[in-house]
Design an enzyme around this catalytic site. Structure first.
Site, PDB file in Angstrom:
ATOM      1  N   CYS A 279     -42.709 -23.747  -7.700  1.00  0.00           N
ATOM      2  CA  CYS A 279     -42.480 -22.355  -8.115  1.00  0.00           C
ATOM      3  C   CYS A 279     -41.142 -22.123  -8.810  1.00  0.00           C
ATOM      4  O   CYS A 279     -41.122 -21.730  -9.958  1.00  0.00           O
ATOM      5  CB  CYS A 279     -42.606 -21.435  -6.902  1.00  0.00           C
TER       6      CYS A 279
HETATM    7  P1  NAD Z   1     -52.383 -25.505  -7.156  1.00  0.00           P
HETATM    8  O1  NAD Z   1     -52.083 -26.255  -8.390  1.00  0.00           O
HETATM    9  O2  NAD Z   1     -52.052 -26.088  -5.818  1.00  0.00           O
HETATM   10  O3  NAD Z   1     -53.922 -25.119  -7.139  1.00  0.00           O
HETATM   11  C1  NAD Z   1     -54.622 -24.596  -8.232  1.00  0.00           C
HETATM   12  C2  NAD Z   1     -56.115 -24.847  -8.008  1.00  0.00           C
HETATM   13  O4  NAD Z   1     -56.853 -24.168  -9.025  1.00  0.00           O
HETATM   14  C3  NAD Z   1     -56.515 -26.312  -8.115  1.00  0.00           C
HETATM   15  O5  NAD Z   1     -57.237 -26.696  -6.939  1.00  0.00           O
HETATM   16  C4  NAD Z   1     -57.405 -26.380  -9.352  1.00  0.00           C
HETATM   17  O6  NAD Z   1     -58.432 -27.352  -9.263  1.00  0.00           O
HETATM   18  C5  NAD Z   1     -57.974 -24.968  -9.360  1.00  0.00           C
HETATM   19  N1  NAD Z   1     -58.525 -24.531 -10.637  1.00  0.00           N
HETATM   20  C6  NAD Z   1     -58.104 -24.783 -11.904  1.00  0.00           C
HETATM   21  N2  NAD Z   1     -58.905 -24.192 -12.804  1.00  0.00           N
HETATM   22  C7  NAD Z   1     -59.882 -23.571 -12.114  1.00  0.00           C
HETATM   23  C8  NAD Z   1     -61.004 -22.772 -12.484  1.00  0.00           C
HETATM   24  N3  NAD Z   1     -61.300 -22.529 -13.752  1.00  0.00           N
HETATM   25  N4  NAD Z   1     -61.790 -22.292 -11.508  1.00  0.00           N
HETATM   26  C9  NAD Z   1     -61.516 -22.532 -10.211  1.00  0.00           C
HETATM   27  N5  NAD Z   1     -60.456 -23.264  -9.804  1.00  0.00           N
HETATM   28  C10 NAD Z   1     -59.657 -23.771 -10.738  1.00  0.00           C
HETATM   29  O7  NAD Z   1     -51.637 -24.100  -7.331  1.00  0.00           O
HETATM   30  P2  NAD Z   1     -50.823 -23.255  -6.236  1.00  0.00           P
HETATM   31  O8  NAD Z   1     -49.582 -23.965  -5.843  1.00  0.00           O
HETATM   32  O9  NAD Z   1     -51.751 -22.751  -5.185  1.00  0.00           O
HETATM   33  O10 NAD Z   1     -50.367 -22.022  -7.147  1.00  0.00           O
HETATM   34  C11 NAD Z   1     -51.295 -21.088  -7.651  1.00  0.00           C
HETATM   35  C12 NAD Z   1     -50.522 -19.906  -8.209  1.00  0.00           C
HETATM   36  O11 NAD Z   1     -49.819 -19.241  -7.158  1.00  0.00           O
HETATM   37  C13 NAD Z   1     -49.458 -20.281  -9.259  1.00  0.00           C
HETATM   38  O12 NAD Z   1     -49.391 -19.273 -10.207  1.00  0.00           O
HETATM   39  C14 NAD Z   1     -48.185 -20.326  -8.441  1.00  0.00           C
HETATM   40  O13 NAD Z   1     -47.035 -20.077  -9.230  1.00  0.00           O
HETATM   41  C15 NAD Z   1     -48.419 -19.203  -7.457  1.00  0.00           C
HETATM   42  N6  NAD Z   1     -47.682 -19.331  -6.200  1.00  0.00           N
HETATM   43  C16 NAD Z   1     -47.560 -20.539  -5.594  1.00  0.00           C
HETATM   44  C17 NAD Z   1     -46.881 -20.650  -4.384  1.00  0.00           C
HETATM   45  C18 NAD Z   1     -46.705 -22.003  -3.714  1.00  0.00           C
HETATM   46  O14 NAD Z   1     -45.872 -22.090  -2.816  1.00  0.00           O
HETATM   47  N7  NAD Z   1     -47.446 -23.030  -4.084  1.00  0.00           N
HETATM   48  C19 NAD Z   1     -46.327 -19.511  -3.782  1.00  0.00           C
HETATM   49  C20 NAD Z   1     -46.506 -18.279  -4.398  1.00  0.00           C
HETATM   50  C21 NAD Z   1     -47.179 -18.183  -5.611  1.00  0.00           C
END
Ligand code: NAD
Length: 445
Positions: A279
């Protein structure tokens, strides 16, 4: 009880889905990754996150399921959260996955009867929900936002390693929305959750998330710049400087009985070897890029990134005080994940540190309580991994602490027992400076 679909089963999507299911909602978690979907449907978590396995085992096959069939899951639900990744492509935020989700949801809504609410949970730069997601939804569905479907933005503030408890016990729930109906629907699914409620428009909700992350990144780079200055000045311990700073009444409250209430934000006001994770680096970069595009170079954020880019070099400065060359030296990197209690290695400071140690010819071993598997994906055979802390310490000439795992507090006791005296380079100021025979810490002038 609401029927919810969540797109993306990463850290945010899976935790969101599992927690909503545990609160009694019917949840379908959608992903394009078959392996993840299968693992989840067996009641296992594809990521290491405390409490998540238990939540899955309790809810899977009852209120919670994972699926590859996005269309059906969206049609069968009343609200869809978008929780896919929003990486930084080196120039801007990359909205490829967000746009794809908007298209898929729009097409499903074309077939669906009745009102539906679409909520962006991913971190997206201000304007994305209204100016990127909305037109795609309207075009793909042939329907009108604010009339046929609602559109909201609900930023997520969870911290990896504490994700389940952060989600279940949030400090705030921001309900962004294009209208009152979208905001109310969003608030309804959070009924029974604690935390302050804020209703805003979508762009404000988006910027609240960036302001929150940018502040934390600022505090870390601010502390690191002071740590580096203390080092350059000499005879100053930046950790003492920061403790003095924490004692300010703007930060620490002293109760009439003398008890001190130290706010958690002070944990970001401490020198170290830099921030990483999925992030802070990408979000600060994306916001700074948006500022530049608007003709507003965000000078503070650029400085925050610049300090962070170089901060891991302090580790090499400290090693250089003791070794004229790292060639052939047996060096152990303790901690590979970007923070404790997670196996996430995205943008971890361990990556540039290990790569440079290897490039300089050191014989490097890594140890992390849970991130070994992720590390192998990045480093392959170039980084042999120790199976436990005791094995990691054996025969080391230097230890470099990169992650604040609580387990590493045992290092002084283990070294005392073995009689070995490696140099300890403490990249997180985790150990007391007199607890081992040869100690170097960041910010210790
Ligand atoms: P991640 O990369 O762990 O997971 C994303 C998932 O989305 C993957 O499993 C991928 O296969 C899936 N995906 C991609 N395209 C897709 C589609 N068309 N349909 C369905 N699924 C699909 O991401 P994350 O770490 O969970 O982060 C997600 C969002 O949340 C980002 O914008 C991030 O900045 C935000 N965020 C993350 C955190 C954190 O601590 N990881 C905290 C707050 C906010």
């Amino acid at each position: 009880m609401s029927r919810i679909s969540v797109m993306g089963v990463g850290f945010v999507g899976l935790v969101t889905g599992a927690c909503f299911a545990d609160k009694g909602h019917q949840v379908a978690c959608i992903d394009v990754d078959r392996e993840k979907v299968d693992v989840i449907n067996r009641g296992q978590s594809p990521i290491f996150e405390r409490g998540l396995d238990e939540l899955l085992q309790r809810n899977i096959g009852k209120g919670l399921r994972a699926t590859l069939d996005a269309r059906q899951a969206i049609v069968d639900s009343d609200m869809t959260f978008i929780a896919v990744g929003t990486p930084f492509d080196g120039q801007h935020i990359d909205l490829t996955y967000i746009k794809e989700c908007a298209r898929v949801i729009g097409e499903a809504l074309r077939e669906k009867q009745g009102y539906h609410v679409v909520v962006v949970k991913s971190t997206v730069v201000p304007g994305t929900t209204d100016r990127v997601v909305r037109p795609i939804l309207e075009q793909a569905s042939g329907k009108k936002a604010g009339v046929d479907f609602g559109l909201g933005m609900n930023p997520e503030f969870l911290t990896e390693g504490e994700a389940v408890s952060d989600f279940m016990d949030p400090d705030r729930i921001v309900s962004g929305g294009i209208d009152e109906r979208s905001q109310s629907a969003l608030e309804a699914v959070y009924e029974g959750f604690p935390g302050l409620r804020l209703r805003t428009n979508n762009s404000t909700a988006e910027l609240i998330k960036y302001a929150s992350n940018a502040l934390l990144a600022n505090l870390i780079s601010f502390s690191n710049e002071f740590a580096n200055l203390a080092t350059a000045l000499g005879d100053i311990d930046a950790a003492e400087v920061m403790r003095g700073l924490h004692s300010s009444r703007y930060l620490t409250t002293v109760l009439p009985n003398g008890e001190q209430i130290v706010p958690p934000i002070t944990s970001f006001l401490m020198g170290g070897c830099g921030f990483g994770g999925s992030c802070l680096p990408k979000d600060v970069s994306a916001l700074a890029a948006q500022g530049r595009q608007l003709g507003l170079p965000m000078k503070i954020l650029s400085g925050v990134l610049d300090v962070n880019l170089h901060q891991h070099e302090q580790v090499f400065r400290l090693l250089g005080k003791h070794f004229s060359s790292l060639e052939g030296r047996r060096i152990v990197v303790l901690g590979l994940a970007f923070r404790p209690d997670t196996n996430d290695m995205r943008e971890s400071p361990a990556i540039p540190i290990v790569k440079r140690l290897v490039a300089e010819g050191a014989r490097v071993t890594g140890y992390d309580p849970v991130a070994g598997h992720e590390a192998q994906k990045i480093f392959g055979d170039t980084l042999p991994l120790a199976s436990n802390l005791e094995a990691a310490l054996e025969g080391a000439e230097a230890l470099v602490i990169v992650t604040r795992w609580a387990e590493f507090q045992r290092v002084p006791e283990l070294l005392k027992k073995s009689g070995e005296r490696p140099l300890v380079v403490d990249g997180r100021r985790l150990l007391a400076k007199d607890s081992v025979a040869r100690y170097e810490g960041i910010g210790l002038g």
